[in-house]
Design a protein around this motif. Sequence first.
Motif, mmCIF file in Angstrom:
data_model
loop_
_atom_site.group_PDB
_atom_site.id
_atom_site.type_symbol
_atom_site.label_atom_id
_atom_site.label_comp_id
_atom_site.label_asym_id
_atom_site.label_seq_id
_atom_site.Cartn_x
_atom_site.Cartn_y
_atom_site.Cartn_z
ATOM 1 N N UNK A 1 -31.455 -3.233 69.726
ATOM 2 C CA UNK A 1 -32.687 -2.484 69.523
ATOM 3 C C UNK A 1 -33.208 -2.519 68.091
ATOM 4 N N UNK A 2 -32.579 -3.248 67.196
ATOM 5 C CA UNK A 2 -32.993 -3.274 65.798
ATOM 6 C C UNK A 2 -34.368 -3.857 65.578
ATOM 7 N N UNK A 3 -34.810 -4.717 66.472
ATOM 8 C CA UNK A 3 -36.148 -5.319 66.307
ATOM 9 C C UNK A 3 -37.260 -4.360 66.692
ATOM 10 N N UNK A 4 -36.935 -3.254 67.313
ATOM 11 C CA UNK A 4 -37.962 -2.303 67.752
ATOM 12 C C UNK A 4 -38.365 -1.329 66.651
ATOM 13 N N UNK B 1 -28.454 -8.999 62.232
ATOM 14 C CA UNK B 1 -27.246 -8.556 61.523
ATOM 15 C C UNK B 1 -26.331 -7.748 62.435
ATOM 16 N N UNK B 2 -26.895 -7.125 63.473
ATOM 17 C CA UNK B 2 -26.070 -6.390 64.430
ATOM 18 C C UNK B 2 -25.038 -7.283 65.096
ATOM 19 N N UNK B 3 -25.435 -8.514 65.404
ATOM 20 C CA UNK B 3 -24.486 -9.465 66.006
ATOM 21 C C UNK B 3 -23.345 -9.764 65.045
ATOM 22 N N UNK B 4 -23.661 -9.888 63.756
ATOM 23 C CA UNK B 4 -22.616 -10.172 62.775
ATOM 24 C C UNK B 4 -21.713 -8.960 62.556
ATOM 25 N N UNK C 1 -19.825 -0.344 68.150
ATOM 26 C CA UNK C 1 -20.882 0.376 68.868
ATOM 27 C C UNK C 1 -22.199 0.303 68.100
ATOM 28 N N UNK C 2 -22.157 0.616 66.808
ATOM 29 C CA UNK C 2 -23.380 0.612 66.005
ATOM 30 C C UNK C 2 -23.963 -0.802 65.921
ATOM 31 N N UNK C 3 -23.107 -1.790 65.738
ATOM 32 C CA UNK C 3 -23.580 -3.175 65.688
ATOM 33 C C UNK C 3 -24.247 -3.602 66.984
ATOM 34 N N UNK C 4 -23.711 -3.170 68.113
ATOM 35 C CA UNK C 4 -24.308 -3.492 69.400
ATOM 36 C C UNK C 4 -25.679 -2.840 69.539
ATOM 37 N N UNK C 5 -25.803 -1.594 69.101
ATOM 38 C CA UNK C 5 -27.100 -0.904 69.157
ATOM 39 C C UNK C 5 -28.115 -1.601 68.248
#
Length: 114
Positions: free
Chosen positions: A106-109, A39-42, A98-102
Amino acid sequence: MKHRSYKNEWFLLAGALLLTIVSFILDIYFCDLNWFARSGALVVLFAAVVEFRISGHIYDDIQRSQFLNKTIDISVPLPAKPTKERKRISIVAHTFLVIGTIIWGYGDLLWPQT
């Protein structure tokens, strides 16, 4: 100059936020999906679309002022000031980038790998 409401842009950013929340909840219940990280990519995509639309509005404002033959005395430099609404939507879109890129990186971690 005509003031814009940016309803569509706010709708896109709200959709990105809702998508992230739903993806986070799905990943809590089904740990192996990794939808949160995706979802970060979206979120980045939606924020980039909003930024592009804002730049289009700025371009329209420039074209409109040229069409109306408005001149500015360049002996006294005037800082270009965006409207409060444009500034607000731009700050939120930048923050979402910025938040979406993070999240994307790293969202899978957040969850242990199985």
